[in-house]
Design a protein around this motif. Structure first.
Motif, PDB file in Angstrom:
ATOM      1  N   PHE B  37       0.860  -1.173   0.000  1.00 17.75           N
ATOM      2  CA  PHE B  37       0.000   0.000   0.000  1.00 17.75           C
ATOM      3  C   PHE B  37       0.907   1.236   0.000  1.00 17.75           C
ATOM      4  O   PHE B  37       2.099   1.146   0.270  1.00 17.75           O
ATOM      5  CB  PHE B  37      -0.872   0.054   1.263  1.00 17.75           C
ATOM      6  N   ARG B  38       0.302   2.398  -0.260  1.00 20.21           N
ATOM      7  CA  ARG B  38       1.067   3.634  -0.137  1.00 20.21           C
ATOM      8  C   ARG B  38       0.175   4.747   0.375  1.00 20.21           C
ATOM      9  O   ARG B  38      -1.062   4.653   0.312  1.00 20.21           O
ATOM     10  CB  ARG B  38       1.708   4.018  -1.466  1.00 20.21           C
ATOM     11  N   GLN B  39       0.833   5.780   0.883  1.00 14.91           N
ATOM     12  CA  GLN B  39       0.114   6.919   1.436  1.00 14.91           C
ATOM     13  C   GLN B  39       0.908   8.180   1.111  1.00 14.91           C
ATOM     14  O   GLN B  39       1.983   8.392   1.664  1.00 14.91           O
ATOM     15  CB  GLN B  39      -0.063   6.757   2.946  1.00 14.91           C
ATOM     16  N   ALA B  40       0.385   8.971   0.200  1.00 13.71           N
ATOM     17  CA  ALA B  40       1.037  10.227  -0.152  1.00 13.71           C
ATOM     18  C   ALA B  40       0.989  11.173   1.047  1.00 13.71           C
ATOM     19  O   ALA B  40       0.103  11.045   1.903  1.00 13.71           O
ATOM     20  CB  ALA B  40       0.354  10.851  -1.359  1.00 13.71           C
ATOM     21  N   PRO B  41       1.898  12.105   1.140  1.00 14.11           N
ATOM     22  CA  PRO B  41       1.943  13.013   2.291  1.00 14.11           C
ATOM     23  C   PRO B  41       0.608  13.702   2.532  1.00 14.11           C
ATOM     24  O   PRO B  41       0.067  14.341   1.630  1.00 14.11           O
ATOM     25  CB  PRO B  41       3.027  14.011   1.898  1.00 14.11           C
ATOM     26  N   GLY B  42       0.070  13.522   3.722  1.00 11.52           N
ATOM     27  CA  GLY B  42      -1.188  14.158   4.095  1.00 11.52           C
ATOM     28  C   GLY B  42      -2.422  13.578   3.435  1.00 11.52           C
ATOM     29  O   GLY B  42      -3.513  14.143   3.565  1.00 11.52           O
ATOM     30  N   LYS B  43      -2.269  12.463   2.746  1.00 16.44           N
ATOM     31  CA  LYS B  43      -3.380  11.866   2.011  1.00 16.44           C
ATOM     32  C   LYS B  43      -3.779  10.517   2.614  1.00 16.44           C
ATOM     33  O   LYS B  43      -3.224  10.078   3.622  1.00 16.44           O
ATOM     34  CB  LYS B  43      -2.997  11.676   0.534  1.00 16.44           C
ATOM     35  N   GLY B  44      -4.739   9.863   1.967  1.00  8.19           N
ATOM     36  CA  GLY B  44      -5.245   8.595   2.452  1.00  8.19           C
ATOM     37  C   GLY B  44      -4.467   7.408   1.924  1.00  8.19           C
ATOM     38  O   GLY B  44      -3.484   7.533   1.207  1.00  8.19           O
ATOM     39  N   LEU B  45      -4.945   6.228   2.300  1.00  6.67           N
ATOM     40  CA  LEU B  45      -4.302   4.979   1.915  1.00  6.67           C
ATOM     41  C   LEU B  45      -4.706   4.570   0.504  1.00  6.67           C
ATOM     42  O   LEU B  45      -5.829   4.807   0.073  1.00  6.67           O
ATOM     43  CB  LEU B  45      -4.690   3.874   2.899  1.00  6.67           C
ATOM     44  N   GLU B  46      -3.781   3.934  -0.186  1.00 13.43           N
ATOM     45  CA  GLU B  46      -4.032   3.466  -1.551  1.00 13.43           C
ATOM     46  C   GLU B  46      -3.422   2.081  -1.702  1.00 13.43           C
ATOM     47  O   GLU B  46      -2.261   1.854  -1.351  1.00 13.43           O
ATOM     48  CB  GLU B  46      -3.426   4.425  -2.569  1.00 13.43           C
ATOM     49  N   TRP B  47      -4.204   1.150  -2.247  1.00 18.94           N
ATOM     50  CA  TRP B  47      -3.685  -0.185  -2.528  1.00 18.94           C
ATOM     51  C   TRP B  47      -2.786  -0.137  -3.753  1.00 18.94           C
ATOM     52  O   TRP B  47      -3.143   0.468  -4.770  1.00 18.94           O
ATOM     53  CB  TRP B  47      -4.860  -1.135  -2.773  1.00 18.94           C
ATOM     54  N   VAL B  48      -1.624  -0.762  -3.667  1.00 18.63           N
ATOM     55  CA  VAL B  48      -0.660  -0.779  -4.772  1.00 18.63           C
ATOM     56  C   VAL B  48      -0.752  -2.095  -5.540  1.00 18.63           C
ATOM     57  O   VAL B  48      -0.864  -2.126  -6.762  1.00 18.63           O
ATOM     58  CB  VAL B  48       0.782  -0.584  -4.243  1.00 18.63           C
ATOM     59  N   GLY B  49      -0.707  -3.201  -4.809  1.00 24.71           N
ATOM     60  CA  GLY B  49      -0.739  -4.498  -5.459  1.00 24.71           C
ATOM     61  C   GLY B  49      -0.441  -5.592  -4.456  1.00 24.71           C
ATOM     62  O   GLY B  49      -0.141  -5.319  -3.296  1.00 24.71           O
ATOM     63  N   PHE B  50      -0.561  -6.840  -4.904  1.00 26.80           N
ATOM     64  CA  PHE B  50      -0.278  -7.938  -3.993  1.00 26.80           C
ATOM     65  C   PHE B  50       0.225  -9.155  -4.757  1.00 26.80           C
ATOM     66  O   PHE B  50       0.110  -9.227  -5.988  1.00 26.80           O
ATOM     67  CB  PHE B  50      -1.513  -8.284  -3.163  1.00 26.80           C
ATOM     68  N   ILE B  51       0.818 -10.073  -3.992  1.00 27.29           N
ATOM     69  CA  ILE B  51       1.290 -11.322  -4.563  1.00 27.29           C
ATOM     70  C   ILE B  51       0.698 -12.472  -3.760  1.00 27.29           C
ATOM     71  O   ILE B  51       0.740 -12.472  -2.533  1.00 27.29           O
ATOM     72  CB  ILE B  51       2.840 -11.384  -4.608  1.00 27.29           C
ATOM     73  N   ARG B  52       0.111 -13.428  -4.461  1.00 25.37           N
ATOM     74  CA  ARG B  52      -0.476 -14.580  -3.790  1.00 25.37           C
ATOM     75  C   ARG B  52       0.618 -15.481  -3.240  1.00 25.37           C
ATOM     76  O   ARG B  52       1.774 -15.419  -3.660  1.00 25.37           O
ATOM     77  CB  ARG B  52      -1.354 -15.362  -4.763  1.00 25.37           C
ATOM     78  N   SER B  53       0.217 -16.359  -2.342  1.00 25.67           N
ATOM     79  CA  SER B  53       1.141 -17.379  -1.875  1.00 25.67           C
ATOM     80  C   SER B  53       1.370 -18.403  -2.989  1.00 25.67           C
ATOM     81  O   SER B  53       0.570 -18.504  -3.927  1.00 25.67           O
ATOM     82  CB  SER B  53       0.588 -18.064  -0.630  1.00 25.67           C
ATOM     83  N   LYS B  54       2.460 -19.149  -2.889  1.00 18.39           N
ATOM     84  CA  LYS B  54       2.804 -20.118  -3.937  1.00 18.39           C
ATOM     85  C   LYS B  54       1.715 -21.158  -4.169  1.00 18.39           C
ATOM     86  O   LYS B  54       1.445 -21.538  -5.312  1.00 18.39           O
ATOM     87  CB  LYS B  54       4.125 -20.801  -3.602  1.00 18.39           C
ATOM     88  N   PRO B  55       1.055 -21.670  -3.106  1.00 18.33           N
ATOM     89  CA  PRO B  55      -0.034 -22.638  -3.347  1.00 18.33           C
ATOM     90  C   PRO B  55      -1.135 -22.090  -4.253  1.00 18.33           C
ATOM     91  O   PRO B  55      -1.878 -22.869  -4.856  1.00 18.33           O
ATOM     92  CB  PRO B  55      -0.552 -22.927  -1.939  1.00 18.33           C
ATOM     93  N   TYR B  56      -1.245 -20.774  -4.341  1.00 11.17           N
ATOM     94  CA  TYR B  56      -2.243 -20.164  -5.209  1.00 11.17           C
ATOM     95  C   TYR B  56      -1.585 -19.540  -6.440  1.00 11.17           C
ATOM     96  O   TYR B  56      -2.145 -18.653  -7.076  1.00 11.17           O
ATOM     97  CB  TYR B  56      -3.053 -19.122  -4.445  1.00 11.17           C
ATOM     98  N   GLY B  57      -0.399 -20.020  -6.747  1.00  8.11           N
ATOM     99  CA  GLY B  57       0.259 -19.638  -7.977  1.00  8.11           C
ATOM    100  C   GLY B  57       1.296 -18.541  -7.856  1.00  8.11           C
ATOM    101  O   GLY B  57       2.039 -18.283  -8.811  1.00  8.11           O
ATOM    102  N   GLY B  58       1.322 -17.850  -6.714  1.00  7.51           N
ATOM    103  CA  GLY B  58       2.295 -16.773  -6.554  1.00  7.51           C
ATOM    104  C   GLY B  58       2.096 -15.651  -7.547  1.00  7.51           C
ATOM    105  O   GLY B  58       3.036 -14.891  -7.838  1.00  7.51           O
ATOM    106  N   THR B  59       0.893 -15.518  -8.084  1.00  8.30           N
ATOM    107  CA  THR B  59       0.638 -14.494  -9.089  1.00  8.30           C
ATOM    108  C   THR B  59       0.355 -13.145  -8.441  1.00  8.30           C
ATOM    109  O   THR B  59       0.136 -13.055  -7.238  1.00  8.30           O
ATOM    110  CB  THR B  59      -0.542 -14.901  -9.980  1.00  8.30           C
ATOM    111  N   THR B  60       0.354 -12.123  -9.274  1.00  5.40           N
ATOM    112  CA  THR B  60       0.261 -10.753  -8.781  1.00  5.40           C
ATOM    113  C   THR B  60      -0.903 -10.000  -9.428  1.00  5.40           C
ATOM    114  O   THR B  60      -1.369 -10.340 -10.519  1.00  5.40           O
ATOM    115  CB  THR B  60       1.556  -9.985  -9.086  1.00  5.40           C
ATOM    116  N   ARG B  74       8.460 -12.263  -4.556  1.00  5.84           N
ATOM    117  CA  ARG B  74       8.668 -12.791  -3.217  1.00  5.84           C
ATOM    118  C   ARG B  74       9.772 -13.835  -3.239  1.00  5.84           C
ATOM    119  O   ARG B  74       9.957 -14.551  -4.234  1.00  5.84           O
ATOM    120  CB  ARG B  74       7.374 -13.376  -2.654  1.00  5.84           C
ATOM    121  N   ASP B  75      10.498 -13.910  -2.140  1.00  7.27           N
ATOM    122  CA  ASP B  75      11.512 -14.943  -1.937  1.00  7.27           C
ATOM    123  C   ASP B  75      11.128 -15.672  -0.657  1.00  7.27           C
ATOM    124  O   ASP B  75      11.424 -15.209   0.448  1.00  7.27           O
ATOM    125  CB  ASP B  75      12.901 -14.321  -1.828  1.00  7.27           C
TER     126      ASP B  75
END
Lengths: 109, 131
Positions: B37-60, B74-75
């Protein structure tokens, strides 16, 4: 990917209750049961206080409660305490991404 | 104790690249999705992205505004997640947080490897993009 709508600020006196609304659409809040709420004190990391609309993680007091009706989710904080003064963000799954509300600053008078 | 610690932030010029790390401990890293996630100065939260666990393919998956510029990896052997940010813009200036994905979203009763909520969060690392 429009943000969810929250009031910019709310306030209450110690011991009182406040409710923060979070309005989205049928594509996010109204379409899924995956609404969560995060508390953020200044300069700190966000902390989850409600997940799956109304569930509380271990360690979160039962003064915090969540609900949802249609496209609007709500966070209610009862028995306000000084330490509750913080920013609160709602978050909803939206089908292939997550969307946050703009945040609500809670002031404890 | 579950901990996530972000590192790698700093001042970078527009158009340049930066790689952030999310070093974790206290839980079985490979069992969880990791989200940025990220948060610009003085601003709200924003989702950036995610990576699944390997059992679910490790996709993004990524937010639209970051797709094609940001890459999450991920390592599992080191319990570290990464956020590679290319072609940085001034509007990418923010504190970047990583978080462990919790729960699991189900669609028509099928678990799809996507978390429903996020806990805990790291303390964040500041990325400043400026000439």
């Amino acid at each position: 990917q429009s943000a969810l709508t929250q009031p910019r600020s709310v306030s209450g006196s110690p011991g009182q209750s406040v409710t923060i609304s979070c309005t989205g659409t049928s594509s996010d809040v109204g379409g899924y049961k995956y609404v969560s709420w995060y508390q953020q004190h200044p300069g700190k990391a966000p902390k989850v206080i409600i997940y799956d609309v109304s569930k509380r993680p271990s360690g979160v007091p039962d003064r915090f409660s969540g609900s949802k009706s249609g496209n609007t989710a709500s966070l209610t904080i009862s028995g306000l305490q000084a330490d509750d003064e913080a920013d609160y963000y709602c978050c909803s799954y939206a089908g292939s991404y997550w969307v946050f509300g703009g945040g609500t600053k809670l002031t404890v008078l | 104790e579950v901990q996530l610690v972000e590192s790698g932030g700093g001042l970078v010029k527009p158009g340049r690249s930066l790689r952030l790390s999310c070093t974790t401990s206290g839980f079985t890293f490979g069992d969880y999705a990791l989200t940025w996630f990220r948060q610009a100065p003085g601003k709200g939260l924003e989702w950036v992205g995610f990576i699944r666990s390997k059992p679910y393919g490790g996709t993004t998956d990524y937010a639209a505004s970051m797709k094609g510029r940001f890459t999450i990896s991920r390592d599992d052997s080191k319990s570290i997640a990464y956020l590679q940010m290319n072609s940085l813009k001034t509007e990418d200036t923010a504190v970047y947080f990583c978080s462990r994905g919790m729960g699991s979203i189900t669609i028509f009763g099928v678990i799809i490897g996507i978390p429903g909520w996020f806990d805990p969060w790291g303390q964040g690392t500041l990325v400043s993009v400026s000439s």
